[in-house]
Design an enzyme around this catalytic site. Structure first.
Site, PDB file in Angstrom:
ATOM      1  N   ARG A 243      64.960 -42.808 -69.321  1.00  0.00           N
ATOM      2  CA  ARG A 243      65.528 -42.686 -70.653  1.00  0.00           C
ATOM      3  C   ARG A 243      66.494 -43.855 -70.856  1.00  0.00           C
ATOM      4  NH1 ARG A 243      61.849 -39.893 -71.622  1.00  0.00           N
ATOM      5  NH2 ARG A 243      61.810 -37.758 -72.396  1.00  0.00           N
ATOM      6  N   GLU A 272      66.719 -45.520 -79.234  1.00  0.00           N
ATOM      7  CA  GLU A 272      65.310 -45.638 -79.589  1.00  0.00           C
ATOM      8  C   GLU A 272      65.052 -45.116 -81.002  1.00  0.00           C
ATOM      9  OE1 GLU A 272      63.218 -44.774 -75.794  1.00  0.00           O
ATOM     10  OE2 GLU A 272      61.695 -43.986 -77.148  1.00  0.00           O
ATOM     11  N   HIS A 290      58.083 -47.468 -75.293  1.00  0.00           N
ATOM     12  CA  HIS A 290      58.002 -46.125 -74.698  1.00  0.00           C
ATOM     13  C   HIS A 290      56.533 -45.696 -74.500  1.00  0.00           C
ATOM     14  CE1 HIS A 290      60.482 -42.221 -74.099  1.00  0.00           C
ATOM     15  NE2 HIS A 290      59.447 -42.255 -73.284  1.00  0.00           N
TER      16      HIS A 290
HETATM   17  C1  DGY Z   1      58.262 -37.855 -71.285  1.00  0.00           C
HETATM   18  O1  DGY Z   1      57.271 -37.127 -71.166  1.00  0.00           O
HETATM   19  O2  DGY Z   1      59.407 -37.444 -71.113  1.00  0.00           O
HETATM   20  C2  DGY Z   1      58.009 -39.291 -71.623  1.00  0.00           C
HETATM   21  O3  DGY Z   1      59.145 -39.996 -71.868  1.00  0.00           O
HETATM   22  C3  DGY Z   1      57.006 -39.404 -72.742  1.00  0.00           C
HETATM   23  O4  DGY Z   1      55.809 -39.050 -72.214  1.00  0.00           O
END
Ligand code: DGY
Length: 337
Positions: A243, A272, A290
């Site tokens: 993240r 984001e 992402h």
């Molecule tokens: C998640 O699943 O947490 C990713 O960041 C997106 O697939």
């Protein structure tokens, strides 16, 4: 028992067609058709009266949303393994189940971390830009030199499912792997994957490649800031597929600009989809939008898992991948509510 066909559910973005067909076949589906994240006002309005929500990481599920949804809401099925977009405590306090999509995206996300590591260290995107620019170029002993990846040291910050999958791939590159994690992995995993657990400060000083695999929590916010970046080797590459806010982006841009580390590969951003302008102008950072789980197979599997969770909860069965199983355990589920 199947959910009654009139269970009203909201899906906040278009998912693979097979997934939507499955949900629509069992429930009264309200599908947000817009592109991009559902505007907040629309999300609050469409959530009202629903018994189930299939949400994305761009949807904030908090007290306000739960109040807008009302007392019938039974499950929030997130279409992601991460669930930092959801106030799980608030859901649990209201007896609302929360589910995510673990496992199905592990290998695909690990592939992405490797894609970024290789692209950043071998300067693939800089090369791509050069070729596309139309500037004349010729093979040159000094052109766009990167650092070798094979037989170097890989440092994994976080050693859950995805971190372990990244570690397994490192064997093929002959790398030594160290990891920093609050909890030690079972000894058999350490042995099978050939890794060693070390403190974060030691990992940063030792690793040539540092890849982040922690969830975003108050403890991991800005886990990698100016001090941590200064501890890294000047030739090191940082990769973040977890993240955005795990990294202090401004500090990273400064470190990359000053040559404190060699390069970075980012798939996620602090705010984001905004990206810090200072990062946009740096050549030594690979920026992906992402894409960690973005393969055709995996996005379908994630959708089917979210649908499994949704439909189970609405028919009084235990959803397979609950984030707050204590809510299930505390309730009698002989009959759906
Ligand atoms: C998640 O699943 O947490 C990713 O960041 C997106 O697939």
């Amino acid at each position: 028992m199947a959910p009654t066909a009139c269970e009203p559910v909201l899906v906040t973005r278009r998912l693979p067609q097979e997934v939507l067909a499955r949900i629509a076949g069992a429930c009264d589906l309200d599908l947000w058709q817009g592109t991009g994240a559902m505007p907040r006002g629309e999300l609050l309005r469409h959530a009202a009266g629903k018994t189930g929500l299939v949400t994305l990481l761009t949807d904030r599920i908090d007290e306000e949303l739960l109040a807008a949804a009302g007392p019938d809401l039974r499950i929030v099925a997130n279409y992601a393994v991460g669930y930092d977009n959801i106030d799980v405590a608030a859901c649990s306090a209201r007896g609302i189940l929360v589910a995510n999509t673990p496992d199905v995206l592990t290998e695909t996300s690990a592939d992405m971390a490797w894609a970024l590591m290789l692209a950043a260290t071998r300067r693939i995107c800089e090369g791509d830009r050069l070729v596309r620019s139309g500037q004349p170029w010729f093979w040159d002993p000094g052109m766009l030199l990167g650092w070798d990846l094979h037989h170097k040291v890989l440092g994994l910050v976080g050693f859950g499912r995805i971190g372990q999958a990244v570690a397994r791939r490192a064997q093929g590159f002959g790398m030594r792997v160290v990891y920093a994690s609050r909890r030690a992995a079972p000894a058999e995993i350490d042995r099978a994957v050939g890794v060693q657990r070390v403190p974060l400060a030691d990992l940063l000083a030792d690793a040539d490649f540092v890849s982040l695999h922690v969830p975003l929590t108050p403890e991991t916010r800005h886990l990698i800031s100016a001090d941590e970046l200064r501890r890294m080797k000047p030739g090191a590459v940082l990769v973040n597929t977890s993240r955005g806010a795990v990294v202090d982006e401004a500090a990273l841009a400064a470190a990359l600009g000053a040559g404190e580390i060699f390069a970075a590969g980012l798939d996620v951003y602090e705010r984001e989809p905004e990206v810090l302008p200072a990062l946009l102008s740096l050549p030594n950072v690979v920026l992906a939008p992402h894409l960690g789980s973005a393969s055709i197979e995996t996005r379908l599997a994630m959708g089917m898992m979210a649908a499994d969770n949704l439909l189970a909860a609405l028919s009084g069965r235990r959803p397979p991948t609950l984030v707050n199983p204590e809510v299930w355990d505390a309730r009698s589920h002989a009959e759906p509510r």
